[in-house]
Design a protein around this motif. Sequence first.
Motif, PDB file in Angstrom:
ATOM      1  N   GLU A 110       0.816  -1.214   0.000  1.00 34.06           N
ATOM      2  CA  GLU A 110       0.000   0.000   0.000  1.00 34.06           C
ATOM      3  C   GLU A 110       0.851   1.267   0.000  1.00 34.06           C
ATOM      4  N   ASP A 111       2.111   1.152   0.465  1.00 35.40           N
ATOM      5  CA  ASP A 111       2.969   2.336   0.526  1.00 35.40           C
ATOM      6  C   ASP A 111       3.644   2.657  -0.805  1.00 35.40           C
ATOM      7  N   GLY A 112       3.282   1.926  -1.857  1.00 31.71           N
ATOM      8  CA  GLY A 112       3.877   2.180  -3.162  1.00 31.71           C
ATOM      9  C   GLY A 112       5.202   1.478  -3.386  1.00 31.71           C
ATOM     10  N   ALA A 143       2.117   0.166  -6.965  1.00 30.27           N
ATOM     11  CA  ALA A 143       0.910   0.994  -7.082  1.00 30.27           C
ATOM     12  C   ALA A 143       1.318   2.465  -7.106  1.00 30.27           C
ATOM     13  N   VAL A 144       0.706   3.230  -8.007  1.00 33.62           N
ATOM     14  CA  VAL A 144       0.961   4.674  -8.094  1.00 33.62           C
ATOM     15  C   VAL A 144      -0.373   5.398  -8.196  1.00 33.62           C
ATOM     16  N   ASP A 145      -0.302   6.716  -8.117  1.00 34.88           N
ATOM     17  CA  ASP A 145      -1.507   7.560  -8.196  1.00 34.88           C
ATOM     18  C   ASP A 145      -2.562   7.116  -7.183  1.00 34.88           C
ATOM     19  N   GLY A 146      -2.095   6.894  -5.951  1.00 33.37           N
ATOM     20  CA  GLY A 146      -3.022   6.508  -4.896  1.00 33.37           C
ATOM     21  C   GLY A 146      -3.660   5.145  -5.110  1.00 33.37           C
ATOM     22  N   GLY A 147      -3.004   4.289  -5.865  1.00 37.72           N
ATOM     23  CA  GLY A 147      -3.534   2.957  -6.123  1.00 37.72           C
ATOM     24  C   GLY A 147      -4.387   2.864  -7.365  1.00 37.72           C
ATOM     25  N   ALA A 148      -4.543   3.983  -8.090  1.00 33.44           N
ATOM     26  CA  ALA A 148      -5.395   3.973  -9.287  1.00 33.44           C
ATOM     27  C   ALA A 148      -4.697   3.351 -10.493  1.00 33.44           C
ATOM     28  N   ARG A 149      -3.359   3.340 -10.461  1.00 27.40           N
ATOM     29  CA  ARG A 149      -2.597   2.782 -11.573  1.00 27.40           C
ATOM     30  C   ARG A 149      -1.476   1.885 -11.041  1.00 27.40           C
ATOM     31  N   ASP A 173      -3.628   1.233 -16.171  1.00 25.28           N
ATOM     32  CA  ASP A 173      -4.708   1.302 -15.189  1.00 25.28           C
ATOM     33  C   ASP A 173      -4.906  -0.097 -14.601  1.00 25.28           C
TER      34      ASP A 173
END
Length: 420
Positions: A110-112, A143-149, A173
Motif C-alpha cells: 500500500e505504501d507504493g 501501485a501509483v496515483d493513490g492505487g489507481a494505476r 490502469d
Amino acid sequence: MSASADPCTKASDAVADPLVEAIRGIDTTALDCIQVNAAVLADARHGPGTHLELGGRLVFAPRAGAHGPLPTVEEPAADRIEPMGDLLGLVLKIGRPVTDGRALLDLLPEDGGPLYVVGDAFRMPWLPYHAHQHMDHSVLLRAVDGGARVEAVDAYDNETPYGRAEPVVCSYDLAEAAALFDGSPALPVPVRTVPPARPSVSETLARNAEAGRRLLAGDAPECYAATFRDHADQQEACAALLLETWLLSRSRRLHAAWVAHHLPGSPLASVAADRAAAWDTLAGQCYLAARRVQRGRPVPPQIHPALAELLRADAESAVRAANEHPGEAMPHMPAQVRQTVVHTVADVLGAAPEAVATTDDLSRLEGFASFQMVETVERLEDAYGVEFAAEDLDVAVLRNVEGLVGLVLRTTAGAEVAHA
C-alpha cells in the motif's frame, strides 16, 4: 488507452526515483532476466554496487534440461530467488503462484513499494518476447496515483530475435495491469530489506578455486561441449548452445565487474575482464553458428572445442586468483595505491582510467558530484579495510587523485601502527 498510446518510457528518460536511479547505475547487460530486477531493488535499498555481489561466484553447474538430452546451466527461477536475496540484503520470500491478475495486484504494498514478480514474458507487452516466446521473466510492480494505476519497472536489457529489450517503466490502469497476468501463473515475491550477508573477497575466491580444481580434475567441459556437438538435431543444439553461452557470458561479465569493484586496478581484475571478453566472442560465434544452421549450412567446428577450452581457462584462472590473493590486504606501496585510486574513481564515474590519472581536479570530469565523492570514499574504505577519520575528509583532498592516495597511505599506516 488508445491503440497508438505507448504506456512505456525508457528508464533513461523516466522521471527519477530510487528504482530508476538504481537502473541508471547498473550495467544491465551483465544480468539475466531474473537477476536484473532484484539487482535494482538491492542498489535502491543499499546503494550503488550492491548488486555486484551476485557476480562473486564463478559457477559452472550444468543440469539436465527440461526437454531432451541437452544440458543447461540455467537454474529454475524458483530455485534462484531466495538465495539471491541473501547476497543482496533482501528477504525474497516466494509466495504461492497466482493466476488471477486482480489477486496479484491485491498483493502490491500500500505504501507504493515494489513487489518482485516472476511471470511469463509472453504476456508482457513491453518485451520483444510478447506473443512470441514463453519464458520466466521478472518485473517490479508498484501501485501509483493513490492505487489507481500500476507501474511495471523492468531493467532487462538484451538483443533478442524479436527486437531489443531495454529498461523501461510502464504505466497501466488497474484493469490493464490485471489482464497482463490473468490465466498465467505468476510468482509474487514480497521484498523486505535486511543487512547484506557478504562473504569476504578471499572466501569467495577460495570457493571459486575449489570448484575450479574439481572441474580440472575431470572431463566435464569436454563432455558438456560434446553433448551439443553430437546432438542429432543441430538446429536445436545450436539454439540451445546460443542460450548457454549467452548465460555464461553474462555471468562472466558480472564476475569481472565484481572483481573490478573489490580489487580495482589489480591483475586479477585485468584477467577477469579478458575472460569476460573471450566469452562475449564465443557467444557471438554461437549466434553465427545458429544462423548458419538455420540456413542449412554446417556448424563451424571450432565452437565446441572453444567452449571446453574457455571453461577450463575459467577454472585455471579461479585457482590462480585464490593463490594470488590468499587473504592478504590490498598492497600499500604508493604506486599500487595510486593505481587502485585511479581505477576506483574511474569505475564510480564510468570514466577512462587515463582521464582520471591525468586530471588535477576530479570535479572537472563528467558525472562527478558529492554522491560520487561519497561512493569513492566508501569503496576505498572497503578495499583497504579502514575507516577514514572525519577530519581528513576535506573536499580538496577528495577531488584530487594524489589527495586520495595520501589519505589511503596515512590511514593504512596508522592502522598498521595501531595493530602492531
